[in-house]
Design a protein around this motif. Structure first.
Motif, PDB file in Angstrom:
ATOM      1  N   ALA A  83       0.829  -1.205   0.000  1.00 20.38           N
ATOM      2  CA  ALA A  83       0.000   0.000   0.000  1.00 20.38           C
ATOM      3  C   ALA A  83       0.865   1.257   0.000  1.00 20.38           C
ATOM      4  N   VAL A  84       1.900   1.283   0.831  1.00 16.52           N
ATOM      5  CA  VAL A  84       2.783   2.458   0.899  1.00 16.52           C
ATOM      6  C   VAL A  84       3.512   2.647  -0.428  1.00 16.52           C
ATOM      7  N   ALA A  85       4.008   1.566  -0.991  1.00 18.62           N
ATOM      8  CA  ALA A  85       4.767   1.649  -2.242  1.00 18.62           C
ATOM      9  C   ALA A  85       3.919   2.160  -3.390  1.00 18.62           C
ATOM     10  N   ARG A  86       2.617   1.864  -3.355  1.00 25.21           N
ATOM     11  CA  ARG A  86       1.715   2.292  -4.434  1.00 25.21           C
ATOM     12  C   ARG A  86       1.008   3.606  -4.097  1.00 25.21           C
ATOM     13  N   GLY A  87       1.420   4.253  -3.013  1.00 24.40           N
ATOM     14  CA  GLY A  87       0.872   5.567  -2.674  1.00 24.40           C
ATOM     15  C   GLY A  87      -0.458   5.544  -1.958  1.00 24.40           C
ATOM     16  N   ASP A 110      -4.136  -5.562 -12.705  1.00 23.99           N
ATOM     17  CA  ASP A 110      -3.915  -4.148 -13.006  1.00 23.99           C
ATOM     18  C   ASP A 110      -4.812  -3.231 -12.185  1.00 23.99           C
ATOM     19  N   THR A 111      -5.803  -3.804 -11.506  1.00 21.82           N
ATOM     20  CA  THR A 111      -6.712  -2.987 -10.688  1.00 21.82           C
ATOM     21  C   THR A 111      -6.336  -3.038  -9.206  1.00 21.82           C
ATOM     22  N   VAL A 112      -5.103  -3.465  -8.908  1.00 28.57           N
ATOM     23  CA  VAL A 112      -4.683  -3.605  -7.517  1.00 28.57           C
ATOM     24  C   VAL A 112      -4.827  -2.303  -6.738  1.00 28.57           C
ATOM     25  N   ASP A 113      -4.592  -1.155  -7.394  1.00 28.89           N
ATOM     26  CA  ASP A 113      -4.669   0.129  -6.684  1.00 28.89           C
ATOM     27  C   ASP A 113      -6.066   0.419  -6.166  1.00 28.89           C
ATOM     28  N   ASP A 114      -7.077  -0.049  -6.872  1.00 31.65           N
ATOM     29  CA  ASP A 114      -8.447   0.177  -6.409  1.00 31.65           C
ATOM     30  C   ASP A 114      -8.669  -0.451  -5.039  1.00 31.65           C
ATOM     31  N   PHE A 115      -8.085  -1.641  -4.835  1.00 30.66           N
ATOM     32  CA  PHE A 115      -8.243  -2.293  -3.537  1.00 30.66           C
ATOM     33  C   PHE A 115      -7.301  -1.723  -2.488  1.00 30.66           C
TER      34      PHE A 115
END
Length: 279
Positions: free
Chosen positions: A72-76, A146-151
């Motif tokens: 989570a931290v790495a992806r902002g 590719d939708t990992v950021d949504d979660f």
């Protein structure tokens, strides 16, 4: 060929290397299960993550709550906390390769021949193994997509606190991940408590350790061995267990030890911590 399951590394790289030497571990011959929380709080999270990746086909890893926090931290989608030790990973030149590898790791690992299942925090008693496998795959497919950021942007949170098959969307994924990576005490109806994190005497009224509840029956009477980490305060013990549960987080990062279990014999191999005792 031997298969060993090792509890939470949490950045204790020196102890990890020493334990592998104690096991006479050979990647060409043996296999390793890592019970999650490879990183954070210890002095060398970067070393633990790189070593785990380098073992490649000789290692099976499940994600823990600290691993998910790193993602989570790495992806902002999260902020570093006061005692986090993740900066070396976040500033490393191979950061993206490590983050991509980590997010593709599963939430459940299984050896069906040995009837042995590993998750980071445990297994909800009212989930059959088939259901647990399917739910782990469901969440993992999102983390690897590719939708990992949504979660990851909505991952943090304590609700819903009880599993319901009718859950959908982010609530469903958060509930799955919380069971696999954060569960300790639960109520008889499966409600999770997220506040109590210490020993058994810290259980809130109406709650008990997840492993003290009987599991739903499995086909052919299979009684799986459940290997888990996450709960250092247990010090490797599961008193009053109604299931075959093996606690492998023995608090290396808090001055305890790093523990490996031989999946065939059940014997334990322990490497003392080099970290200072917790205050």
């Amino acid at each position: 060929m031997a298969t060993y399951a090792i509890g939470d590394l949490q950045g204790c790289f020196e102890e990890f290397e020493a334990l592998l030497a104690r096991l006479d571990f050979s990647p060409s011959r043996d296999h390793l299960w890592l019970a999650g929380d490879l990183v954070n709080r210890g002095p060398d999270s970067l070393g633990c993550l790189r070593k785990s990746m380098a073992l490649d086909g000789a290692v099976s890893v499940v994600l823990g709550n600290h691993d998910l926090h790193l993602l989570a931290v790495a992806r902002g989608h999260g902020k570093l906390k006061r005692h986090d030790t993740l900066t070396d990973i976040l500033e490393a030149p191979d950061r993206e390769a490590m983050i991509d590898w980590l997010r593709r790791q599963p939430l459940l690992v299984e050896d069906r021949t040995r009837h042995c299942v590993m998750t980071h925090a445990g297994l909800l008693p009212n989930w059959t193994l088939d259901q647990a496998r399917a739910l782990a795959r469901e969440a993992q497919s999102v983390l690897a997509s590719d939708t990992v950021d949504d979660f990851l942007g909505a991952m943090y949170g304590n609700v819903p606190a009880r599993w319901d098959d009718a859950l959908t969307g982010t609530d469903r994924l958060r509930a799955i991940v919380n069971v696999f990576t954060r569960m300790r005490f639960i109520a008889a109806d499966g409600t999770l408590d997220f506040a109590a994190k210490e020993g058994l005497d810290s259980a809130p009224d109406g709650f008990a350790p997840w492993f003290t509840y009987p599991r739903v029956p499995e086909p052919a009477g299979v009684r799986p061995t459940l290997v888990f980490g996450h709960w250092a305060a247990l010090e490797g013990h599961t008193p009053d267990a109604r299931v075959d549960a093996r606690a492998l987080d023995t608090g290396c990062v808090w001055g305890g030890s790093l523990t490996a279990m031989d999946l065939d014999s059940g014997s334990l191999i322990v490497e003392p911590s080099r970290q200072g005792k917790a205050a």
